[in-house]
Write a protein that holds these residues in place. Structure first.
Motif, PDB file in Angstrom:
ATOM      1  N   THR A  40     -40.029-106.325  16.413  1.00 52.26           N
ATOM      2  CA  THR A  40     -41.310-105.789  15.934  1.00 52.26           C
ATOM      3  C   THR A  40     -42.419-106.102  16.931  1.00 52.26           C
ATOM      4  O   THR A  40     -43.279-105.260  17.210  1.00 52.26           O
ATOM      5  CB  THR A  40     -41.651-106.356  14.543  1.00 52.26           C
ATOM      6  OG1 THR A  40     -40.553-106.072  13.666  1.00 52.26           O
ATOM      7  CG2 THR A  40     -42.918-105.747  13.989  1.00 52.26           C
ATOM      8  N   ASN A  49     -45.574 -98.038  17.924  1.00 52.01           N
ATOM      9  CA  ASN A  49     -45.602 -98.030  16.455  1.00 52.01           C
ATOM     10  C   ASN A  49     -46.025 -96.642  15.962  1.00 52.01           C
ATOM     11  O   ASN A  49     -47.065 -96.123  16.365  1.00 52.01           O
ATOM     12  CB  ASN A  49     -46.578 -99.094  15.935  1.00 52.01           C
ATOM     13  CG  ASN A  49     -46.532 -99.216  14.432  1.00 52.01           C
ATOM     14  OD1 ASN A  49     -45.470 -99.189  13.833  1.00 52.01           O
ATOM     15  ND2 ASN A  49     -47.699 -99.338  13.826  1.00 52.01           N
ATOM     16  N   LEU A 130     -46.902-102.457  10.032  1.00 49.02           N
ATOM     17  CA  LEU A 130     -45.592-102.777  10.595  1.00 49.02           C
ATOM     18  C   LEU A 130     -44.502-103.022   9.554  1.00 49.02           C
ATOM     19  O   LEU A 130     -43.354-103.288   9.913  1.00 49.02           O
ATOM     20  CB  LEU A 130     -45.715-104.015  11.505  1.00 49.02           C
ATOM     21  CG  LEU A 130     -46.595-103.840  12.736  1.00 49.02           C
ATOM     22  CD1 LEU A 130     -46.828-105.183  13.404  1.00 49.02           C
ATOM     23  CD2 LEU A 130     -45.976-102.841  13.698  1.00 49.02           C
ATOM     24  N   ALA A 133     -41.043-101.542   9.803  1.00 47.77           N
ATOM     25  CA  ALA A 133     -40.167-102.091  10.838  1.00 47.77           C
ATOM     26  C   ALA A 133     -39.699-103.509  10.518  1.00 47.77           C
ATOM     27  O   ALA A 133     -38.641-103.931  10.981  1.00 47.77           O
ATOM     28  CB  ALA A 133     -40.889-102.093  12.187  1.00 47.77           C
ATOM     29  N   ASP A 134     -40.500-104.253   9.734  1.00 48.87           N
ATOM     30  CA  ASP A 134     -40.202-105.680   9.539  1.00 48.87           C
ATOM     31  C   ASP A 134     -40.774-106.162   8.216  1.00 48.87           C
ATOM     32  O   ASP A 134     -41.975-106.385   8.083  1.00 48.87           O
ATOM     33  CB  ASP A 134     -40.803-106.468  10.702  1.00 48.87           C
ATOM     34  CG  ASP A 134     -40.479-107.944  10.677  1.00 48.87           C
ATOM     35  OD1 ASP A 134     -39.838-108.423   9.721  1.00 48.87           O
ATOM     36  OD2 ASP A 134     -40.875-108.627  11.640  1.00 48.87           O
TER      37      ASP A 134
END
Length: 158
Positions: A40, A49, A130, A133-134
């Motif tokens: 990330t 991103n 984010l 992604a995480d």
């Protein structure tokens, strides 16, 4: 023990009366971080991103958050802020992003809560941008680093 200033004689919540206080220059700096996976972190570093530039959007969100502190924290006074600066730095060692918030005003009460709110909102925005992604990101370390002005004087983390 210090008397809690947000309670009246009956122990009920009350906004502190600052009407008799002098207007002085006030300044505060706060910090926090968002820890994330290395993958990330590389997504942020590369600018790939899908939701856009994490740093710029989160800095702007932090500034907006500082301006709305009295709407979010029930007993905070609304303040005319003269400066709000939020900066986000990539830190390979976390891995993640370090967030700093700096707030100033000329007023009757300090701006520590505004600096903390700026950092908190910026960290939450980083998480929001984010999270696809995480989902294991960690927000932490949110604290005041320094304050200047007011009756209690200047203070800083050593």
């Amino acid at each position: 023990m210090t008397k809690l200033t947000h309670l009246d004689e009956q122990g009920r919540a009350a906004m502190v009366d600052i009407s008799g206080k002098a207007v002085t220059s006030r300044h505060a700096v706060a910090e926090g971080f968002v820890r994330m996976t290395s993958e990330t972190f590389e997504l942020v570093r590369s600018g790939a991103n899908p939701k856009g530039n994490v740093e710029t959007i989160s800095e702007l969100a932090g500034i907006m958050g500082a301006k709305r502190t009295s709407d979010l924290i029930p007993l905070c006074h609304p303040l005319p802020l003269s400066k709000v600066k939020v900066r986000i730095a990539l830190e390979t060692d976390l891995p993640g992003l370090r967030v700093s918030g700096e707030v100033s005003t000329d007023g009757k009460t300090g701006v520590e809560m505004e600096a903390l709110t700026a950092v908190s909102v910026a960290c939450l925005t980083i998480y929001d941008m984010l999270k696809a992604a995480d989902k294991t990101m960690e927000i932490g370390g949110i604290r005041v680093l320094e304050k200047q002005g007011g009756k209690s004087g200047d203070w800083a983390v050593l």
